[in-house]
Design a protein around this motif. Structure first.
Motif, PDB file in Angstrom:
ATOM      1  N   PRO A 158       0.808  -1.130   0.047  1.00 16.23           N
ATOM      2  CA  PRO A 158      -0.114  -0.041   0.050  1.00 16.23           C
ATOM      3  C   PRO A 158       0.856   1.477  -0.067  1.00 16.23           C
ATOM      4  O   PRO A 158       0.432   2.410  -0.295  1.00 16.23           O
ATOM      5  CB  PRO A 158      -0.840  -0.221   1.220  1.00 16.23           C
ATOM      6  CG  PRO A 158      -0.024  -1.031   2.285  1.00 16.23           C
ATOM      7  CD  PRO A 158       0.815  -2.072   1.256  1.00 16.23           C
ATOM      8  N   ASP A 159       2.059   1.150   0.251  1.00 16.70           N
ATOM      9  CA  ASP A 159       2.979   2.411   0.504  1.00 16.70           C
ATOM     10  C   ASP A 159       3.819   2.547  -1.213  1.00 16.70           C
ATOM     11  O   ASP A 159       3.562   3.587  -1.733  1.00 16.70           O
ATOM     12  CB  ASP A 159       3.893   2.359   1.312  1.00 16.70           C
ATOM     13  CG  ASP A 159       3.139   2.069   2.707  1.00 16.70           C
ATOM     14  OD1 ASP A 159       3.724   1.299   3.431  1.00 16.70           O
ATOM     15  OD2 ASP A 159       2.348   2.739   2.938  1.00 16.70           O
ATOM     16  N   SER A 160       4.500   1.438  -1.369  1.00 14.94           N
ATOM     17  CA  SER A 160       5.013   1.578  -2.789  1.00 14.94           C
ATOM     18  C   SER A 160       4.166   1.434  -4.010  1.00 14.94           C
ATOM     19  O   SER A 160       4.565   1.664  -5.015  1.00 14.94           O
ATOM     20  CB  SER A 160       6.236   0.561  -2.787  1.00 14.94           C
ATOM     21  OG  SER A 160       5.547  -0.648  -2.802  1.00 14.94           O
ATOM     22  N   LEU A 161       3.241   0.827  -3.807  1.00 10.14           N
ATOM     23  CA  LEU A 161       2.133   0.224  -4.742  1.00 10.14           C
ATOM     24  C   LEU A 161       2.570  -0.603  -5.521  1.00 10.14           C
ATOM     25  O   LEU A 161       2.356  -1.229  -6.612  1.00 10.14           O
ATOM     26  CB  LEU A 161       1.620   1.415  -5.636  1.00 10.14           C
ATOM     27  CG  LEU A 161       0.930   2.535  -4.914  1.00 10.14           C
ATOM     28  CD1 LEU A 161       0.384   3.588  -5.839  1.00 10.14           C
ATOM     29  CD2 LEU A 161      -0.021   2.093  -3.835  1.00 10.14           C
ATOM     30  N   GLU A 162       3.838  -1.205  -5.321  1.00 14.37           N
ATOM     31  CA  GLU A 162       4.596  -2.574  -5.837  1.00 14.37           C
ATOM     32  C   GLU A 162       3.523  -3.747  -5.820  1.00 14.37           C
ATOM     33  O   GLU A 162       2.716  -3.980  -4.895  1.00 14.37           O
ATOM     34  CB  GLU A 162       5.846  -2.949  -5.130  1.00 14.37           C
ATOM     35  CG  GLU A 162       7.020  -1.911  -5.056  1.00 14.37           C
ATOM     36  CD  GLU A 162       7.027  -1.547  -6.752  1.00 14.37           C
ATOM     37  OE1 GLU A 162       6.893  -0.129  -6.920  1.00 14.37           O
ATOM     38  OE2 GLU A 162       7.204  -2.353  -7.654  1.00 14.37           O
ATOM     39  N   THR A 163       3.558  -4.473  -6.965  1.00 12.13           N
ATOM     40  CA  THR A 163       2.822  -5.681  -6.831  1.00 12.13           C
ATOM     41  C   THR A 163       3.694  -6.824  -6.232  1.00 12.13           C
ATOM     42  O   THR A 163       4.590  -7.035  -6.766  1.00 12.13           O
ATOM     43  CB  THR A 163       2.419  -5.984  -8.562  1.00 12.13           C
ATOM     44  OG1 THR A 163       1.985  -4.896  -8.935  1.00 12.13           O
ATOM     45  CG2 THR A 163       1.807  -7.199  -8.759  1.00 12.13           C
ATOM     46  N   LEU A 164       2.992  -7.356  -5.317  1.00 10.24           N
ATOM     47  CA  LEU A 164       3.825  -8.439  -4.291  1.00 10.24           C
ATOM     48  C   LEU A 164       3.626  -9.874  -4.941  1.00 10.24           C
ATOM     49  O   LEU A 164       4.405 -10.559  -5.096  1.00 10.24           O
ATOM     50  CB  LEU A 164       3.372  -8.015  -2.914  1.00 10.24           C
ATOM     51  CG  LEU A 164       3.678  -6.624  -2.413  1.00 10.24           C
ATOM     52  CD1 LEU A 164       3.275  -6.745  -1.196  1.00 10.24           C
ATOM     53  CD2 LEU A 164       5.265  -6.745  -2.522  1.00 10.24           C
ATOM     54  N   GLN A 165       2.244 -10.151  -5.122  1.00  3.98           N
ATOM     55  CA  GLN A 165       1.973 -11.580  -5.372  1.00  3.98           C
ATOM     56  C   GLN A 165       0.729 -12.030  -5.907  1.00  3.98           C
ATOM     57  O   GLN A 165      -0.356 -11.492  -5.158  1.00  3.98           O
ATOM     58  CB  GLN A 165       2.193 -12.621  -3.916  1.00  3.98           C
ATOM     59  CG  GLN A 165       2.085 -13.868  -3.991  1.00  3.98           C
ATOM     60  CD  GLN A 165       2.069 -14.637  -2.651  1.00  3.98           C
ATOM     61  OE1 GLN A 165       1.882 -14.030  -1.460  1.00  3.98           O
ATOM     62  NE2 GLN A 165       2.093 -15.829  -2.727  1.00  3.98           N
ATOM     63  N   LYS A 166       0.470 -12.904  -6.756  1.00  2.00           N
ATOM     64  CA  LYS A 166      -0.852 -13.138  -7.258  1.00  2.00           C
ATOM     65  C   LYS A 166      -1.271 -14.744  -6.305  1.00  2.00           C
ATOM     66  O   LYS A 166      -0.470 -15.543  -6.308  1.00  2.00           O
ATOM     67  CB  LYS A 166      -0.534 -13.643  -8.671  1.00  2.00           C
ATOM     68  CG  LYS A 166      -1.863 -14.489  -9.380  1.00  2.00           C
ATOM     69  CD  LYS A 166      -1.418 -14.506 -10.929  1.00  2.00           C
ATOM     70  CE  LYS A 166      -2.631 -15.476 -11.463  1.00  2.00           C
ATOM     71  NZ  LYS A 166      -2.465 -15.513 -12.766  1.00  2.00           N
ATOM     72  N   VAL A 167      -2.365 -14.447  -5.866  1.00  2.00           N
ATOM     73  CA  VAL A 167      -2.806 -15.680  -5.221  1.00  2.00           C
ATOM     74  C   VAL A 167      -4.067 -16.281  -5.662  1.00  2.00           C
ATOM     75  O   VAL A 167      -4.917 -15.753  -6.150  1.00  2.00           O
ATOM     76  CB  VAL A 167      -3.098 -15.148  -3.660  1.00  2.00           C
ATOM     77  CG1 VAL A 167      -3.960 -16.307  -2.754  1.00  2.00           C
ATOM     78  CG2 VAL A 167      -1.967 -14.567  -2.812  1.00  2.00           C
ATOM     79  N   ASP A 168      -3.997 -17.450  -5.847  1.00  2.00           N
ATOM     80  CA  ASP A 168      -5.171 -18.275  -6.372  1.00  2.00           C
ATOM     81  C   ASP A 168      -5.770 -19.021  -5.317  1.00  2.00           C
ATOM     82  O   ASP A 168      -5.559 -20.099  -4.626  1.00  2.00           O
ATOM     83  CB  ASP A 168      -4.544 -19.490  -7.351  1.00  2.00           C
ATOM     84  CG  ASP A 168      -5.778 -20.195  -7.767  1.00  2.00           C
ATOM     85  OD1 ASP A 168      -5.375 -21.394  -8.821  1.00  2.00           O
ATOM     86  OD2 ASP A 168      -6.867 -20.140  -7.479  1.00  2.00           O
ATOM     87  N   LEU A 169      -7.150 -18.218  -5.223  1.00  2.00           N
ATOM     88  CA  LEU A 169      -7.817 -18.857  -3.833  1.00  2.00           C
ATOM     89  C   LEU A 169      -8.386 -20.094  -4.059  1.00  2.00           C
ATOM     90  O   LEU A 169      -8.582 -20.964  -2.953  1.00  2.00           O
ATOM     91  CB  LEU A 169      -9.150 -18.016  -3.758  1.00  2.00           C
ATOM     92  CG  LEU A 169      -8.697 -16.690  -3.300  1.00  2.00           C
ATOM     93  CD1 LEU A 169      -9.909 -15.422  -3.387  1.00  2.00           C
ATOM     94  CD2 LEU A 169      -8.006 -16.614  -1.902  1.00  2.00           C
ATOM     95  N   CYS A 170      -8.328 -20.639  -5.462  1.00  2.00           N
ATOM     96  CA  CYS A 170      -8.751 -22.255  -5.626  1.00  2.00           C
ATOM     97  C   CYS A 170      -7.785 -23.049  -4.966  1.00  2.00           C
ATOM     98  O   CYS A 170      -8.236 -24.279  -4.461  1.00  2.00           O
ATOM     99  CB  CYS A 170      -8.996 -22.494  -6.972  1.00  2.00           C
ATOM    100  SG  CYS A 170      -9.927 -21.722  -8.092  1.00  2.00           S
ATOM    101  N   LYS A 171      -6.792 -22.654  -4.473  1.00  2.00           N
ATOM    102  CA  LYS A 171      -5.790 -23.716  -3.744  1.00  2.00           C
ATOM    103  C   LYS A 171      -6.200 -23.958  -2.341  1.00  2.00           C
ATOM    104  O   LYS A 171      -5.728 -24.741  -1.642  1.00  2.00           O
ATOM    105  CB  LYS A 171      -4.373 -22.905  -3.866  1.00  2.00           C
ATOM    106  CG  LYS A 171      -3.333 -22.994  -4.824  1.00  2.00           C
ATOM    107  CD  LYS A 171      -2.316 -22.622  -4.468  1.00  2.00           C
ATOM    108  CE  LYS A 171      -1.386 -22.020  -5.788  1.00  2.00           C
ATOM    109  NZ  LYS A 171      -0.401 -21.174  -5.829  1.00  2.00           N
ATOM    110  N   TYR A 172      -7.106 -22.793  -1.878  1.00  2.00           N
ATOM    111  CA  TYR A 172      -7.576 -22.857  -0.559  1.00  2.00           C
ATOM    112  C   TYR A 172      -8.986 -23.140  -0.271  1.00  2.00           C
ATOM    113  O   TYR A 172      -9.365 -23.594   0.840  1.00  2.00           O
ATOM    114  CB  TYR A 172      -7.114 -21.843   0.276  1.00  2.00           C
ATOM    115  CG  TYR A 172      -5.772 -21.447  -0.085  1.00  2.00           C
ATOM    116  CD1 TYR A 172      -5.341 -20.496  -1.120  1.00  2.00           C
ATOM    117  CD2 TYR A 172      -4.637 -21.658   0.916  1.00  2.00           C
ATOM    118  CE1 TYR A 172      -4.158 -19.971  -0.983  1.00  2.00           C
ATOM    119  CE2 TYR A 172      -3.333 -21.422   0.502  1.00  2.00           C
ATOM    120  CZ  TYR A 172      -3.071 -20.290  -0.248  1.00  2.00           C
ATOM    121  OH  TYR A 172      -1.652 -20.022  -0.375  1.00  2.00           O
ATOM    122  N   LEU A 173      -9.770 -22.977  -1.379  1.00  2.00           N
ATOM    123  CA  LEU A 173     -11.378 -22.876  -0.961  1.00  2.00           C
ATOM    124  C   LEU A 173     -11.713 -23.739  -2.387  1.00  2.00           C
ATOM    125  O   LEU A 173     -11.355 -23.508  -3.347  1.00  2.00           O
ATOM    126  CB  LEU A 173     -11.726 -21.629  -1.058  1.00  2.00           C
ATOM    127  CG  LEU A 173     -11.165 -20.751   0.360  1.00  2.00           C
ATOM    128  CD1 LEU A 173     -11.197 -19.397   0.260  1.00  2.00           C
ATOM    129  CD2 LEU A 173     -12.292 -21.422   1.279  1.00  2.00           C
TER     130      LEU A 173
END
Ligand SMILES: CCC[C@@H](CCO)COc1cccc([C@H](O)CCN)c1
Ligand SMILES: [Fe+2]
Length: 531
Positions: A158-173
């Motif tokens: 939220p500070d640098s606005l860098e993109t950190l990680q793509k998360v696939d919720l299908c892995k968990y739900l």
């Protein structure tokens, strides 16, 4: 109603360049109460480089994978930054200078370099689900995610606005997607709802729960769970859903007659240029169903079959329990025709007279209050709350027919993108809702609505196009509407065409504006991040 013959609104649907470093904003502060803090508005930002591919739904105006974060931090160092989120969709589109991942309303262009055979086989690999997180941004634990409505969410700094990680919720739900409108409890618990097309076609809507930040600093998403499953009214055609309601003890899910044709959605989309929009169809006889589930213990209330006439629903305003009733306030659009059909850029960029004509044919907006009785018994109207004219009648077939109380209605004047004093009032009795006034779908005012008295207040300025008004409570406030509204406004004609507007939430008077000399494209949803 304000007229827009100059069609200044076109500016909010134009492409912008990314701002690689913060630019100064000039604060015209009419009061010293301006808060400091980050204000992350989120939405469709387009790259300047691919305008020719631009034929799309406003909701995909971000088709260019350039969902971006715009942060204007108010206070003495007011700045504005705009960074494009490096999703796969964005990175691949920039690399190939074309739409690579199919978006909600924009089909990927076949790779001109591929030969006919590899293109042929591409068709039969099925679509790649997009991660173009253009719709909202919200916290999970101590992290922040930019989201759309698919299974991919993207962690951003939220500070640098860098993109950190793509998360696939299908892995968990067990879900195919989740809405961009989760409910976040005071302790940080995140509830959301998503379509579940399931393995064995067990079609349903799954309500999920992501716990708060963990003491051991592990990722809360790893502890996500499906807490309750709601059945789909039509086996092979689940409804599109955009948000849901929550009270102290219940979940509210409104099943609208805009349906996803799964045979189309799950097929290889072999039709050239098919998009998500091509998978929708309206059920013209279903009407609208309301479903209830208890929160603790989580359980579907199968016997409570609430029915009413057809409408589109995107945004719940709020819901609360009162004397054995669930009061549900909604921004509805009357009819079963999908409102998104009217939100193509092509329509919204038309001359003002054309824009008005298109809106005449669309479903009409109306803010409505539905009241769901928990204790079902035969007889006349079951609603005995003294302050509402909404009704509920139990029929011999066991269904409960609902009629709403209209809280606000105007010809093609929508009260949309609703916000409330969320931390104080979500799921509880409340008085005030704040909304973006859509004039024939064009955002041209900010509206405050007293949902108990139906009194309204309006902020409007010539040739100004605001965005969703976010409510920020004044620290130590005692009144529900003691705070400010933050909205990104575009004023195309002026030399400083973009500004963050700060309104007093009680009277909708302007407290300040932070002006930047860059156009800010239309945004959808966002959040205020306290300092
Ligand atoms: C057929 C509809 C599929 C659902 C996901 C499955 O539950 C919606 O999928 C998308 C895909 C791309 C962009 C969007 C946008 O968020 C829409 C406007 N908010 C939604
Ligand atoms: Fe939304």
């Amino acid at each position: 109603m304000m007229e827009h013959p100059a069609a200044g609104y076109r500016k909010i649907f134009e492409t912008v360049e990314e701002l690689n470093e913060p630019i100064p904003a000039e604060v015209k502060d009419f009061s010293s109460t301006l808060q400091t803090g980050e204000f992350a508005k989120h939405g469709p930002f387009m790259t300047g480089s691919l305008p020719e591919y631009l034929e799309d739904l406003i909701i995909d105006v971000c088709w260019q994978k350039t969902a971006a974060l715009l942060v204007i931090s108010a206070g003495e160092h007011t700045v504005s930054v705009c960074r494009f989120i490096r999703t796969d969709a964005y990175v691949r589109a920039m690399a190939e200078n074309r739409v690579v991942i199919t978006e909600f309303g924009t089909a990927a262009y076949p790779d001109p370099c591929k030969n006919i055979f590899s293109r042929f086989f591409t068709y039969f690999r099925g679509i790649e689900v997009t991660d173009n997180c253009l719709v909202n941004v919200y916290p999970i634990g101590e992290d922040f995610y930019a989201v759309t409505e698919t299974n991919y969410i993207t962690k951003v700094d939220p500070d640098s606005l860098e993109t950190l990680q793509k998360v696939d919720l299908c892995k968990y739900l067990s879900i195919n997607g989740v809405t961009a409108h989760p409910h976040i409890e005071a302790d940080g618990t995140v509830y959301n709802i998503g379509n579940c097309f399931g393995k064995n076609m067990s079609l349903a809507y799954n309500i999920i729960k992501i716990p708060p930040a963990q003491p051991d600093k592990s990722d809360p998403i790893e502890k996500s769970q499906v807490v309750v499953q709601l059945p789909s009214s039509e086996r092979m055609k689940p409804s599109y859903m955009h948000s849901f309601g929550i009270t102290e003890s219940y979940f509210v899910f409104v099943e609208q007659p805009v349906k996803i044709n799964l045979l189309k959605f799950l097929s290889a989309w072999s039709v050239r240029g098919a998009t998500y929009m091509d998978c929708f169809e309206s059920n013209e006889t279903l009407g609208t169903w309301f479903h209830l589930a208890t929160k603790e213990p989580a359980g579907y209330m199968k016997s409570h079959k609430y029915r009413t006439s057809a409408f589109n629903l995107f945004h719940h305003i709020n819901a609360y329990e009162d004397q054995g009733f669930i009061v549900v306030d909604l921004c509805t659009w009357k009819g079963h025709d999908f409102v998104y059909n009217y939100l193509y850029l092509a329509n919204l960029r038309e001359e003002w007279e054309e824009v008005k004509k298109a809106a005449m044919r669309a479903p009409q907006p109306e803010v409505r209050r539905y009241v769901l009785p928990l204790d079902l018994h035969r007889g006349k109207n079951l609603v005995s709350l003294p302050y509402t004219t909404a009704t509920a009648v139990l029929h011999s077939d066991g269904t409960v027919w609902l009629e709403p109380e209209v809280l606000f209605s105007g010809p093609r004047q929508a009260f949309e993108f609703p916000q409330i004093n969320y931390s104080r009032c979500c799921g509880k009795m409340y008085s005030f809702a704040y909304g973006l006034g859509l004039n024939h779908f064009i955002p041209d005012r900010i509206v405050k609505l007293n949902v108990q008295t139906k009194e309204t207040w309006v902020w409007q300025e010539e040739d100004c196009y605001p965005s969703e008004p976010l409510f920020v409570p004044t620290p130590g406030a005692t009144e529900e509407d003691e705070g400010v509204l933050l909205s990104i406004v575009v004023k195309p004609g002026s030399e400083r065409p973009g500004f963050l507007l700060v309104l007093d939430a009680m009277k909708l008077t302007e407290l300040a504006r932070a002006e930047v000399n860059t156009i800010i494209p239309v945004t959808l949803h966002g959040m205020y991040k306290p300092p």
